[in-house]
Each structure stands twice: as C-alpha cells, then as structure tokens.
Design a protein around this motif. Structure first.
Motif, PDB file in Angstrom:
ATOM      1  N   MET A 188       0.833  -1.215   0.000  1.00  0.00           N
ATOM      2  CA  MET A 188       0.000   0.000   0.000  1.00  0.00           C
ATOM      3  C   MET A 188       0.862   1.258   0.000  1.00  0.00           C
ATOM      4  N   MET A 189       1.916   1.249   0.797  1.00  0.00           N
ATOM      5  CA  MET A 189       2.806   2.413   0.850  1.00  0.00           C
ATOM      6  C   MET A 189       3.433   2.670  -0.523  1.00  0.00           C
ATOM      7  N   GLY A 190       3.902   1.606  -1.175  1.00  0.00           N
ATOM      8  CA  GLY A 190       4.496   1.759  -2.501  1.00  0.00           C
ATOM      9  C   GLY A 190       3.483   2.212  -3.535  1.00  0.00           C
ATOM     10  N   LEU A 191       2.281   1.639  -3.509  1.00  0.00           N
ATOM     11  CA  LEU A 191       1.242   2.023  -4.460  1.00  0.00           C
ATOM     12  C   LEU A 191       0.799   3.467  -4.249  1.00  0.00           C
ATOM     13  N   GLY A 192       0.835   3.932  -2.997  1.00  0.00           N
ATOM     14  CA  GLY A 192       0.510   5.331  -2.729  1.00  0.00           C
ATOM     15  C   GLY A 192       1.466   6.276  -3.441  1.00  0.00           C
ATOM     16  N   VAL A 193       2.768   5.940  -3.397  1.00  0.00           N
ATOM     17  CA  VAL A 193       3.761   6.756  -4.113  1.00  0.00           C
ATOM     18  C   VAL A 193       3.528   6.670  -5.620  1.00  0.00           C
ATOM     19  N   MET A 194       3.201   5.475  -6.103  1.00  0.00           N
ATOM     20  CA  MET A 194       2.958   5.295  -7.540  1.00  0.00           C
ATOM     21  C   MET A 194       1.736   6.079  -8.004  1.00  0.00           C
ATOM     22  N   LEU A 195       0.719   6.196  -7.158  1.00  0.00           N
ATOM     23  CA  LEU A 195      -0.477   6.959  -7.519  1.00  0.00           C
ATOM     24  C   LEU A 195      -0.130   8.432  -7.739  1.00  0.00           C
ATOM     25  N   VAL A 196       0.672   8.997  -6.844  1.00  0.00           N
ATOM     26  CA  VAL A 196       1.096  10.396  -7.012  1.00  0.00           C
ATOM     27  C   VAL A 196       2.026  10.516  -8.217  1.00  0.00           C
ATOM     28  N   ALA A 197       2.887   9.527  -8.419  1.00  0.00           N
ATOM     29  CA  ALA A 197       3.774   9.533  -9.593  1.00  0.00           C
ATOM     30  C   ALA A 197       2.959   9.515 -10.878  1.00  0.00           C
ATOM     31  N   TYR A 198       1.869   8.761 -10.895  1.00  0.00           N
ATOM     32  CA  TYR A 198       0.999   8.709 -12.074  1.00  0.00           C
ATOM     33  C   TYR A 198       0.381  10.084 -12.331  1.00  0.00           C
ATOM     34  N   TYR A 199      -0.002  10.780 -11.263  1.00  0.00           N
ATOM     35  CA  TYR A 199      -0.546  12.146 -11.414  1.00  0.00           C
ATOM     36  C   TYR A 199       0.497  13.069 -12.059  1.00  0.00           C
ATOM     37  N   PHE A 200       1.726  13.013 -11.568  1.00  0.00           N
ATOM     38  CA  PHE A 200       2.786  13.839 -12.149  1.00  0.00           C
ATOM     39  C   PHE A 200       3.041  13.456 -13.612  1.00  0.00           C
ATOM     40  N   ALA A 201       2.996  12.156 -13.897  1.00  0.00           N
ATOM     41  CA  ALA A 201       3.252  11.682 -15.263  1.00  0.00           C
ATOM     42  C   ALA A 201       2.199  12.211 -16.231  1.00  0.00           C
ATOM     43  N   LYS A 202       0.934  12.189 -15.831  1.00  0.00           N
ATOM     44  CA  LYS A 202      -0.133  12.697 -16.688  1.00  0.00           C
ATOM     45  C   LYS A 202      -0.050  14.216 -16.824  1.00  0.00           C
ATOM     46  N   LYS A 203       0.298  14.886 -15.729  1.00  0.00           N
ATOM     47  CA  LYS A 203       0.371  16.347 -15.740  1.00  0.00           C
ATOM     48  C   LYS A 203       1.477  16.843 -16.666  1.00  0.00           C
ATOM     49  N   TYR A 204       2.618  16.161 -16.638  1.00  0.00           N
ATOM     50  CA  TYR A 204       3.773  16.619 -17.416  1.00  0.00           C
ATOM     51  C   TYR A 204       4.019  15.764 -18.663  1.00  0.00           C
TER      52      TYR A 204
END
Length: 434
Positions: A188-204
């Motif tokens: 869960m901790m790792g997936l939480g970081v990946m969720l925010v990383a996905y947001y940054f990936a879509k944004k940029y």
C-alpha cells in the motif's frame, strides 16, 4: 500524570532532546539523559550499576543475532549485482505505465529495499541507477528525487527487515507473523507513491517505455528469480517454522554470498571489507538497543507508560482519538529520530497504552513501523531524504513541494492501517498464524 512522574519524565526528555540538538550521537543522548533522570532518585554508583546491568541484559539475547546476519546479507546484496537485476525487473513491470521510469523507481525500491532491508541503500543504489535514465527522458529531477525518497522506506516495511526483529524482542510478538502482516501495508505504501507519480506523469506528459522483445523479457525474468527466491526461502522458512529468524538470517547470508560469487560482482578479497562494514553497522544498532534498554527500564521504574496511559485516557476515553494522538506524536518523533532509535524508545511507552485499548501486538507493530517509515523521508532528519537529495544532486527545499502530496496520501494510508485491523491481520489469519 502525577507531579513526581511528570517531573522525572520532563527531565528525561528535555535532557535527551537538548543533547540531540547539540549533535550528540543518539545512543549517548539516551544513556546520558536516562542517567540524569535516574540520578535524581538514586545514588550515582547505583545508576552506573543499573545502567551497565540493564544494557548488558538488553543485548544478551540469541534472537538479536538475526540483526547482524540480515545486515551482512543486505550488504552482500548491495555489492553483489542484485540491485541491477531487480531494477531491470521493475522497468519491465512498470514500463507500460505513463511515467514508467517513476513507477520503475518505486517498484525497484520495493524489491531491492525488501531484500536489503535498508532505505538508505535503496535510495542510493536505485536513485543512482535511475537518475541518469530519467534525466535522458527529460523528467523533472525534483519530482524524480521525491518519488525515489518517498518509496525508499518501503523496504523497511516489506520483509525481511530487521525492524520487526527488534520490535519482536521488545514486545514478544511473532517475527513470522509480523513479516506476513507487513506485506499488504508495505505494498500500500508503494502504491501510494505510484499513484502520485501517475498524477505527475499525466500532468507533465511523461513517456511510456518501448516494448521489449520476448527474448529480453524472458532473460530479465530469469535473471531476477534467484534474487527473489531468497525472500521466498527466508520468509517461508520463518513463517512455517522450518527455522528461526536468526537461522533465517544466517541462511540469507550464505545465499546472498553464493549469489554474489556466481554473479562475479564481488571478489573473495572484497569479503573482509564488506564483513567489517556490516560489523560496524551491527555494533551501532546493538549499542542503540543496549542504550534503549536502559531507558526502557528507567521508564518502567518511573511507571511512565502507566502514567501516559492515564494521561491519554484523561484527554479522551475514545480509543480512536487516543490512537490519533499516538500517531501524531510518532509522526513528530519520526521527523527528529531515525527509525531504529524511535522504535526502541517509543515502543515501550506506547505499546502498553495501545494494548490496553484492544490493539494487538501485530497491528501495533505494523502501525508504528508504517509511521516511522513516513518519518524516514520527512525533514529535518529523514535519512532517506538526505541520501536521496544527495544522489539526485538537488537541494532539500526543492523536493519538499512534490513530497507534500505523497506525504498527505501516506498519512491517509497510515490512518487506514490504524483503524482497519484486517489490513494488517488478514494475511496472518489466512496462513493460520493468529
């Protein structure tokens, strides 16, 4: 809390944090602050006697042999070419997701951190490898550093990890049960970081990695299997009672040494230095455990855990509120103390309180571990934060902004772990461990 107990507690913790602010090593902060508090009520000769006695008893445990074994195993893995193979596997798994290099970074830290048991090693090894690849694809280096830093502590939570061995000795909880219980929260901790990383990936608009050929995919999977097999061997053996955690640590050392020699990443001449480095790290941790045993004895002598329990119940009789206050206190502590000393000092204080309110030793162990992992990437003292920034070559103030959404999401996950027991207990129940 009685005036006398509050007085001793104030002296103990003010002395400790004052010495810490002056830059005194943590173990000496613990010993000196504890001795000062005890000297008010006891002749100095007895303070020295009780201090030496309790410190010796604190490390006079067969179970603690697991700590140097797992540290040596992690050191062999750090130098033995295992990181590269696990990073290749992570790139394969995360390669088709937008911002694939960010996701590969998180997955690499989860895989490598779990076998090395060190957030610092993960942040350094994985960050050092992924950084040039991310720079080549024009990723924002501050975001990359933040993702690497925040995901590095997942290896402290995902077994095998020495943190739960120490916690087990403090509370008597089963190491095997803790190992199994930590998998879902760690993922869960790792997936939480990946969720925010996905947001940054879509944004940029970060890219997806090109598909690999079937032959290359097979080679990557096959080369990673021996490294992952160690986790299955050690965890499976401990959980199913084939061997103890200490014996599992010795098996991990033998396995990682053989693997390093097969990979030809370490020569026989390098083994003595690796062993000496691991011995130095083991000595540091065992000295911390000894010092913390002295403090734990004094806190018990002063009835501090009972007084704290009465204080918290005096604030509120609602256990949900008390658990929230405990988490806030641990989050604050985690910003000043590294994981090991924080675990050693505050488990004896908070565990009796949590236990009296119906939280079992396994769930509390996962909660405090999750909490302190967040502190590991939180300023001002988070070790993963400093190492990750140094590896990425970015100042700390530049990574704070991209770290904030990760931090907030991890806090939400921490509350879920705190208030939903089955997140930690469902796997031990399935395996018949509780």
């Amino acid at each position: 809390m009685e005036i006398g107990i509050a007085y001793y507690a104030l002296i103990l913790f003010v002395s400790f944090f004052t010495l810490l602010a002056l830059g005194v090593p943590v173990a000496f902060c613990i010993i000196v602050a504890t001795a000062i508090a005890l000297a008010i009520d006891m002749p100095i000769q007895e303070v020295f006697y009780m201090g030496s006695q309790t410190m010796f008893e604190g490390i006079n445990s067969f179970g603690l042999l697991a700590v140097p074994f797992f540290i040596l195993s992690g050191s062999l893995m750090n130098h033995g070419g295992i990181a590269k193979r696990l990073i290749d596997l992570a790139l394969l798994i995360g390669g088709r997701i937008p911002g694939s290099l960010l996701h590969a970074n998180v997955l690499s830290n989860m895989l490598f951190g779990s076998v090395s048991g060190s957030s610092v090693a993960a942040a350094s090894a994985v960050g050092g490898f992924m950084g040039p690849l991310q720079k080549e694809k024009n990723y924002d280096k501050n975001i990359c550093a933040a993702v690497n830093i925040a995901s590095a502590p997942t290896g402290l939570l995902i077994p095998p990890t020495g943190m739960f061995i120490i916690y087990s000795l403090l509370t008597g909880a089963s190491v095997g049960t803790l190992f199994i219980a930590a998998y879902i929260p760690g993922i869960m901790m790792g997936l939480g970081v990946m969720l925010v990383a996905y947001y940054f990936a879509k944004k940029y608009n970060y890219p997806v990695e090109p598909r690999k050929e079937s032959k290359e995919v097979v080679n990557i999977i096959l080369s990673s299997i021996p490294s992952l097999a160690m986790v299955v061997l050690v965890i499976g053996g401990i959980v199913f009672g084939v061997f103890t955690a200490t014996e599992g640590g010795a098996i991990a050392v033998a396995y990682s040494a053989i693997l390093a020699l097969i990979y030809k990443e370490i020569s026989v001449k390098e083994f003595p230095k690796i062993c000496l480095d691991a011995a130095a790290m083991s000595g540091l941790i065992l000295f911390l455990i000894a010092a913390s045993s002295f403090m734990a004895w004094v806190m018990s002598y002063l009835s501090l855990p009972e007084a704290l329990s009465d204080l918290l119940i005096g604030i509120s009789e609602n256990k949900l509120v008390i658990f929230l206050l405990m988490n806030l206190a641990l989050l604050l502590v985690g910003t000043f103390l590294d994981v090991a000393p924080a675990l050693l000092i505050f488990t004896p204080i908070f565990f009796p309180v949590a236990h009296s309110l119906g939280m079992g030793d396994i769930q509390f162990g996962i909660m405090i571990a999750f909490n302190l992992c967040i502190g590991n990437f939180t300023p001002p003292v988070g070790s993963a934060l400093f190492v990750g920034c140094n590896v990425a070559g970015v100042p700390i103030e530049k990574v704070i902004k991209p770290l904030i959404p990760i931090f907030l999401l991890e806090i939400l996950l921490l509350l879920m772990v705190t208030y939903i027991p089955n997140i930690s207990l469902i796997l031990p129940k399935i395996f018949g461990l509780i």
